[in-house]
Scaffold this active site. Structure first.
Site, short mmCIF file in Angstrom:
data_model
loop_
_atom_site.label_atom_id
_atom_site.label_comp_id
_atom_site.label_asym_id
_atom_site.label_seq_id
_atom_site.Cartn_x
_atom_site.Cartn_y
_atom_site.Cartn_z
N GLU A 100 80.24 -28.44 45.29
CA GLU A 100 79.73 -27.76 44.11
C GLU A 100 80.36 -28.39 42.87
O GLU A 100 81.52 -28.79 42.89
CB GLU A 100 80.06 -26.25 44.23
CG GLU A 100 79.95 -25.42 42.99
CD GLU A 100 78.55 -25.36 42.38
OE1 GLU A 100 77.54 -25.26 43.11
OE2 GLU A 100 78.47 -25.43 41.14
N CYS B 181 64.01 -24.46 43.58
CA CYS B 181 63.33 -23.46 42.74
C CYS B 181 62.24 -24.13 41.90
O CYS B 181 61.78 -23.55 40.93
CB CYS B 181 64.35 -22.73 41.87
SG CYS B 181 65.28 -23.86 40.83
N CYS C 19 60.53 -2.06 33.12
CA CYS C 19 60.38 -3.40 33.71
C CYS C 19 60.25 -3.17 35.22
O CYS C 19 61.25 -3.09 35.93
CB CYS C 19 61.60 -4.26 33.37
SG CYS C 19 61.43 -5.94 34.00
N ASP D 107 70.64 -27.50 47.54
CA ASP D 107 69.95 -26.48 46.73
C ASP D 107 70.26 -26.74 45.25
O ASP D 107 71.06 -26.04 44.63
CB ASP D 107 70.47 -25.09 47.16
CG ASP D 107 69.81 -23.97 46.36
OD1 ASP D 107 68.79 -24.21 45.68
OD2 ASP D 107 70.34 -22.84 46.42
N CYS E 16 54.08 -8.65 26.94
CA CYS E 16 55.32 -9.25 27.46
C CYS E 16 54.98 -10.55 28.18
O CYS E 16 53.99 -10.62 28.91
CB CYS E 16 55.99 -8.27 28.42
SG CYS E 16 57.45 -8.93 29.22
N CYS F 178 52.62 -2.53 34.86
CA CYS F 178 53.54 -2.37 33.73
C CYS F 178 52.79 -2.07 32.45
O CYS F 178 51.77 -2.71 32.14
CB CYS F 178 54.35 -3.65 33.58
SG CYS F 178 55.56 -3.55 32.26
N GLN G 128 71.17 -15.62 43.77
CA GLN G 128 69.73 -15.50 44.00
C GLN G 128 69.24 -14.21 43.34
O GLN G 128 70.00 -13.26 43.17
CB GLN G 128 69.41 -15.50 45.50
CG GLN G 128 69.84 -16.79 46.21
CD GLN G 128 69.07 -18.03 45.73
OE1 GLN G 128 68.01 -17.92 45.12
NE2 GLN G 128 69.61 -19.21 46.01
N CYS H 152 55.63 -11.77 34.22
CA CYS H 152 54.76 -11.08 35.18
C CYS H 152 53.27 -11.22 34.88
O CYS H 152 52.51 -10.25 34.99
CB CYS H 152 55.12 -9.60 35.23
SG CYS H 152 56.83 -9.28 35.54
#
Ligand code: SAM
Length: 433
Positions: free
Chosen positions: A315, A389, A164, A363, A86, A80, A268, A89
């Site tokens: 949920e 996550c 990006c 999750d 930035c 990139c 996701q 990444c």
């Protein structure tokens, strides 16, 4: 791994250091002669660098890269043009195999803190370039136009991005048109956040700004949505959600089932990541009849599971659960899906309630699910599948399950945030009767 040379103080606040490894946040790590760790972002194991000291604390020294004196053979050309400024990444300067090894290591490091073996960690599934289907961009109206992009690393300074490489091209194609329409709409020095999601019905945009739309702005945004075939555009002003242009109602296709996508719902981040997570979850649940899917969102796991199992789906966000229910009601080839609206932090399913299930998938958000895991640990559920996550809260929750008699049998890392330290894990736990 190159043997570190130690470090010598070249100037008051400058160090020369050999990088030995990569830490959990992706910073290169070297050490002083007395063993004090030195963390230098944007460096690779084997680099010899000059770095400027920024902070010292009990964990070691944080330093900023000044110069790479001898580059590591692990380095590759960053993809990139915005690399280095930035804040996203940060690990794109690593060769792909070095990056993949670090991703696996990242999971193993978190597990090791809670006494689990690195041998449990499978090879990671890493989403490719150009696959990210959701982005949150910052915008700022300046005298020379609108800046649109991401913040610099550890700063609020905005980097105006023209490309990006991790994002889906359908999203990056809209960067310039969004700049133009916001330039004509925002007031001087005004900030906005632009949430972009590529759904089954096109790009869904949610723009947050502290500004109510007048008629001209509304017409401009509708014309923008028409001109660029934007599926839906919502404007959010201080919590008030204004559906400016709903050309096609946002929806996702989950396991072949059309599910409405309420504004700001969780999905996701990549197709590839979703497929890998679904495969890990459904494989783990094979052979069990009654399954509970906790923190189900709009049903990423519920729908594929419901092809084989009876599923209780729980949920806390009512809109997400209603969307899931409407998808389930339209589908003709699912076994039973029972939706339950419940706050699982305040009212986790109890060990007694969990007795009804042979397998449980959970999750939760990044904070993990301590309260729910405490009940699971006491339960007699045969198989527990933890999707997370956050490798740190995952490992904490895994320890609680292990202390309750569960055996962790495998951990699948799934990387949907290429070149960043953000990582999903799927852990499979079993308990003998
Ligand atoms: C990481 S998302 C996972 C969603 C889904 N499993 C998926 O893969 O699309 C976490 C979900 O937990 C839900 N959630 C957050 N806090 C909750 C709570 N206290 N009780 C129940 N659900 C909650 C969120 O609304 C969100 O849908």
């Amino acid at each position: 791994m190159a043997k570190h040379s130690g470090a010598k103080q070249a100037a008051a606040e400058r160090l020369e250091v050999t990088i030995d490894s990569l830490g959990a946040q992706g910073d290169g790590v070297g050490s002083l002669a007395d063993g004090t760790p030195v963390f230098v972002p944007f460096t690779a194991p084997g680099d010899v660098v000059v770095a400027e000291v920024k902070a010292k604390n009990r964990n070691g020294i944080s330093a900023e890269l000044v110069e790479v004196k001898t580059p590591s053979p692990d380095r590759a050309e960053p993809a990139c043009a915005h690399f280095g400024t930035c804040g996203g990444c940060q690990l794109q300067f690593l060769k792909p195999d070095v990056y993949a090894a670090w991703v696996k290591d990242r999971a193993a490091m978190a597990l090791a803190h809670h006494g689990f073996s690195a041998d449990l960690v499978l090879d990671p599934v890493i989403s490719p370039k150009g696959s990210r289907r959701r982005l949150a961009l910052k915008a700022l109206k300046t005298v020379s136009g609108v800046l649109l992009g991401f913040n610099e690393r550890q700063s609020h300074r905005l980097v105006d991005v023209t490309a990006c490489p991790v994002a889906r091209p359908e999203l990056t194609a809209l960067f310039d048109p969004i700049r133009e329409v916001l330039d004509a709409t925002l007031e001087q020095a005004m900030h906005a956040t632009v949430h972009m999601t590529l759904t089954a019905t096109g790009v869904d945009l949610l723009i947050e700004a502290s500004m109510a739309l007048d008629l001209a702005a509304r017409e401009r945004l509708v014309a923008f949505a028409d001109a660029h075939d934007v599926g839906a555009l919502h404007w959010q002003d201080q919590g008030f959600l204004d559906p400016v242009a709903i050309r096609r109602a946002p929806a996702m296709t989950l396991s072949g089932i059309h599910v409405p996508l309420p504004p700001a719902s969780f999905i996701q981040a990549t197709d590839e990541g979703e497929a890998a997570l679904v495969a890990a979850v459904t494989n783990a649940c094979k052979g069990y009849k009654r399954v509970a899917d906790l923190f189900s969102g709009i049903g990423t796991f519920t729908f594929p599971l419901a092809r084989e199992h009876q599923v209780l789906t729980v949920e806390g966000a009512k809109a997400a659960l209603d969307a899931l229910s409407s998808g389930a009601n339209m589908a003709t080839d699912l076994k039973q899906v029972v939706p339950l609206h419940r706050d699982l932090y305040r009212r986790p399913l109890t060990a007694k309630e969990l007795e009804a299930f042979e397998a449980v998938v959970f999750d939760p958000p990044r904070a993990g699910a301590k309260e729910q895991v405490a009940e699971l640990a006491k339960s007699s559920v045969k198989c527990v599948v933890a999707v997370s996550c956050n490798p740190n809260t995952f490992s904490r929750d895994a320890r609680m399950l292990a202390d309750g008699g569960y055996v962790l049998t495998s951990v699948q890392p799934v990387d949907q945030f290429l070149w960043s330290p953000h990582l999903e894990l799927v852990g499979v736990f079993t308990k003998q009767a």
